[in-house]
Design an enzyme around this catalytic site. Structure first.
Site, PDB file in Angstrom:
ATOM      1  N   GLY A   1       1.078  -0.951   0.099  1.00  0.00           N
ATOM      2  CA  GLY A   1      -0.266  -0.146   0.278  1.00  0.00           C
ATOM      3  C   GLY A   1       1.008   1.663  -0.170  1.00  0.00           C
ATOM      4  O   GLY A   1       1.174   1.918   0.985  1.00  0.00           O
TER       5      GLY A   1
ATOM      6  N   GLY B   1       0.713   4.544  -0.610  1.00  0.00           N
ATOM      7  CA  GLY B   1      -0.902   5.136  -0.397  1.00  0.00           C
ATOM      8  C   GLY B   1       0.454   6.310   0.118  1.00  0.00           C
ATOM      9  O   GLY B   1       1.231   6.828   0.580  1.00  0.00           O
ATOM     10  N   ALA B   2      -0.476   7.798   0.963  1.00  0.00           N
ATOM     11  CA  ALA B   2       0.236   8.223   2.195  1.00  0.00           C
ATOM     12  C   ALA B   2       0.892   7.935   3.274  1.00  0.00           C
ATOM     13  O   ALA B   2       2.042   7.754   3.379  1.00  0.00           O
ATOM     14  CB  ALA B   2      -1.242   9.070   2.043  1.00  0.00           C
TER      15      ALA B   2
ATOM     16  N   ASN C   1     -15.406  12.665  11.902  1.00  0.00           N
ATOM     17  CA  ASN C   1     -15.672  11.657  10.227  1.00  0.00           C
ATOM     18  C   ASN C   1     -16.554  12.238   9.735  1.00  0.00           C
ATOM     19  O   ASN C   1     -16.525  12.109   8.593  1.00  0.00           O
ATOM     20  CB  ASN C   1     -14.910  10.326  10.481  1.00  0.00           C
ATOM     21  CG  ASN C   1     -12.836  10.852   9.683  1.00  0.00           C
ATOM     22  OD1 ASN C   1     -12.771  10.834   8.441  1.00  0.00           O
ATOM     23  ND2 ASN C   1     -12.170  10.736  11.104  1.00  0.00           N
TER      24      ASN C   1
ATOM     25  N   SER D   1     -10.110  12.734   7.047  1.00  0.00           N
ATOM     26  CA  SER D   1      -9.524  11.934   5.280  1.00  0.00           C
ATOM     27  C   SER D   1     -11.219  11.498   5.430  1.00  0.00           C
ATOM     28  O   SER D   1     -11.312  10.845   3.843  1.00  0.00           O
ATOM     29  CB  SER D   1      -9.055  10.673   6.242  1.00  0.00           C
ATOM     30  OG  SER D   1     -10.441  10.127   6.941  1.00  0.00           O
TER      31      SER D   1
ATOM     32  N   GLY E   1       1.994   4.498   3.646  1.00  0.00           N
ATOM     33  CA  GLY E   1       2.908   4.196   3.676  1.00  0.00           C
ATOM     34  C   GLY E   1       3.948   4.707   2.269  1.00  0.00           C
ATOM     35  O   GLY E   1       5.066   4.386   2.852  1.00  0.00           O
TER      36      GLY E   1
ATOM     37  N   LYS F   1      -8.126   6.829  20.032  1.00  0.00           N
ATOM     38  CA  LYS F   1      -8.205   7.899  18.634  1.00  0.00           C
ATOM     39  C   LYS F   1      -9.805   7.922  18.113  1.00  0.00           C
ATOM     40  O   LYS F   1      -9.829   8.732  17.851  1.00  0.00           O
ATOM     41  CB  LYS F   1      -7.564   6.792  17.751  1.00  0.00           C
ATOM     42  CG  LYS F   1      -7.095   8.004  16.824  1.00  0.00           C
ATOM     43  CD  LYS F   1      -6.377   7.570  15.951  1.00  0.00           C
ATOM     44  CE  LYS F   1      -5.473   8.545  14.707  1.00  0.00           C
ATOM     45  NZ  LYS F   1      -5.456   7.871  13.317  1.00  0.00           N
TER      46      LYS F   1
ATOM     47  N   ASN G   1      -6.701   2.764  10.399  1.00  0.00           N
ATOM     48  CA  ASN G   1      -7.667   3.874  10.833  1.00  0.00           C
ATOM     49  C   ASN G   1      -8.421   2.455  11.691  1.00  0.00           C
ATOM     50  O   ASN G   1      -8.598   1.646  11.058  1.00  0.00           O
ATOM     51  CB  ASN G   1      -8.126   4.345   9.888  1.00  0.00           C
ATOM     52  CG  ASN G   1      -8.183   5.859  10.233  1.00  0.00           C
ATOM     53  OD1 ASN G   1      -7.835   6.903  11.170  1.00  0.00           O
ATOM     54  ND2 ASN G   1      -8.377   6.471   9.004  1.00  0.00           N
TER      55      ASN G   1
END
Lengths: 304, 304
Positions: free
Chosen positions: B7, B9-10, B193, B256, B12, B185, B103
């Site tokens: 992964g 993306g951001a 969210n 996100s 990883g 969290k 998440n």
């Protein structure tokens, strides 16, 4: 019977027109639509037959009416920025009955307080009807009215109005407990109106098409029943099941709140959820699902 | 230390790049971005200094890695359609530790079940970071990591990773109770969210700018605390007040979930609300506000 309609949108145009068909002398106060309505009246397209409502008189304000009708029919939306009592005051005489055909619960207070000696009639319209242009109303489906004296009790005026409505083909029922009738209608409105907007433009069938959203519809309906009961207006025990089952059989339907939101018009958030939430709080009835919908609508960006 | 990132993306890209800076031998599995990443690596723009992450190797699948890393870092989103265990299986050797930087709550189960003999590390990233194009990551703010062995207990691997992250300037904390850290969290994520999406694109400051929405934020936070406590992971009593106060001091922030929704990408609804709601139900903890958010997100039209 002399009737003055204030608010010649969908509700005022349609029900005013029906009273005219039944033989009442119906005048209207038209604001933004004055020119068109004064010249051409209101044309109503209806599955029961299109008809043309030619008001007896068309005036710009209640004061311009220059007298007092037997019945002043209010078809305005229930919004903070619409001060209904002020808009009708000049046409409310000592014997004028004020008929509010409006959405929501606990919406009669300001008018009842402003005219403590007048008969206040509260009316619930079960109808799909829209103003499509100045002087044009599209009646799509349904049309039943429930009328009653506010806050309760018998009313000869309500009976006479009901007879006239029926003569014009409008199913109309008189109740001696219109507050309970309002709570019962809210059982439907409180979930479907907010959820249709918050789910991004959902129809009734969309909302009943998911297990999670159906569960939420039911939870909000049960909260409304609990508040109604706590205020002395218990509803039939099968009302929730019945409304969900009935809605499943309806054609997919866009709620009035969704239509308002999509058109950038103000939504009746307070009449449909805010008032119920405040009544719940004051009676210490927990309504967390409805509170959540209300908060989300209050915070909704891009709302008028 | 041999690290394989799945992964890129951001998350990883950023954390993989930081481990490379600290001296780890970091390879990546790139799927859609393979061509760009194989040729140019990943360029990270960061307020702490831009940097260029040149992976040791870039492969298209875990199988193509042809061996077993010491640590397999998962930076994938938590979505039904992403079968993480299947995607990493071929690179998980007998001594590979799997680090999930993802998440939500209760997201480790499928991987822990698939690799019962491996060390599973669970990581929480407190960071604003986005993939802006193939091979391009924009780190906007924050960056702290919390790591711990799942479901709990000490971990030497976590300690070694934390030292490396710190060496590369990433604040990193090791916890022996990462499940509690995940609940903590979630106290933030569970209201902000969903509400950011349901309120039509609201920033954190929008949501804390109304009394009604602030009350809803608080109600959802308190529900998360109640579920956490019921599952044996009580949170500090001041966590709700502290998070609301801290959020007020933040720059207005798009969550996100909102960024995903606006971009037409799938949202992590189950990881962020669905799992918590299901755990609440199984522990008979009423979470009506969170249930409402979950139902509305489930019914949201136009969501990917």
């Amino acid at each position: 019977m002399d009737v003055l309609v204030v608010g010649t949108g969908a509700i005022g145009g349609y029900y005013g027109g029906r009273l005219a068909q039944a033989g009442a002398r119906v005048s209207v106060v038209a604001r933004s639509d004055y020119e068109v309505v004064a010249e051409e009246g209101i044309r109503i397209e209806s599955p029961a037959g299109d008809f043309h409502f030619r008001p007896h008189r068309v005036v710009r304000t209640a004061a311009a009416f220059g007298g007092f009708p037997d019945v002043l029919l209010v078809g305005l939306k229930v919004l903070k920025e619409i001060r209904t009592a002020d808009l009708i005051r000049d046409a409310v005489g000592p014997t004028t009955a004020v008929l509010l055909i409006q959405n929501g619960v606990d919406i009669e207070g300001p008018v009842a307080d402003a005219f403590p000696k007048n008969e206040i009639l509260s009316g619930l319209a079960f109808i799909c009807v829209h103003r499509t242009a100045p002087g044009k109303v599209l009646h799509q489906d349904y049309g039943r009215l429930v009328l009653g004296r506010y806050p309760g009790g018998p009313s000869e005026t309500a009976q006479r109005l009901a007879e006239m409505f029926r003569r014009a083909g409008v199913p109309c029922e008189v109740t001696e407990d219109v507050v309970t009738a309002r709570w019962q209608k809210l059982v439907w409105n409180a979930p479907f109106n907010p959820m249709s907007v918050l789910c991004g433009g959902a129809s009734t069938q969309d909302m009943l098409g998911h297990e999670d959203t159906t569960r939420l519809v039911r939870a909000v309906m049960e909260e409304v029943c609990a508040v109604a009961a706590a205020t002395g207006h218990p509803l039939p025990t099968d009302v929730v099941d019945r409304m969900i089952a009935d809605t499943r059989t309806m054609t997919p339907y866009k709620t009035s709140m969704l239509l308002d939101f999509e058109a950038g018009r103000p939504m009746e958030v307070e009449a449909i959820v805010g008032n119920a939430v405040r009544i719940a709080r004051s009676h210490h009835v927990p309504v967390p699902h409805m509170e959540t919908l209300y908060a989300l609508l209050s915070g909704l960006k891009g709302r008028a």
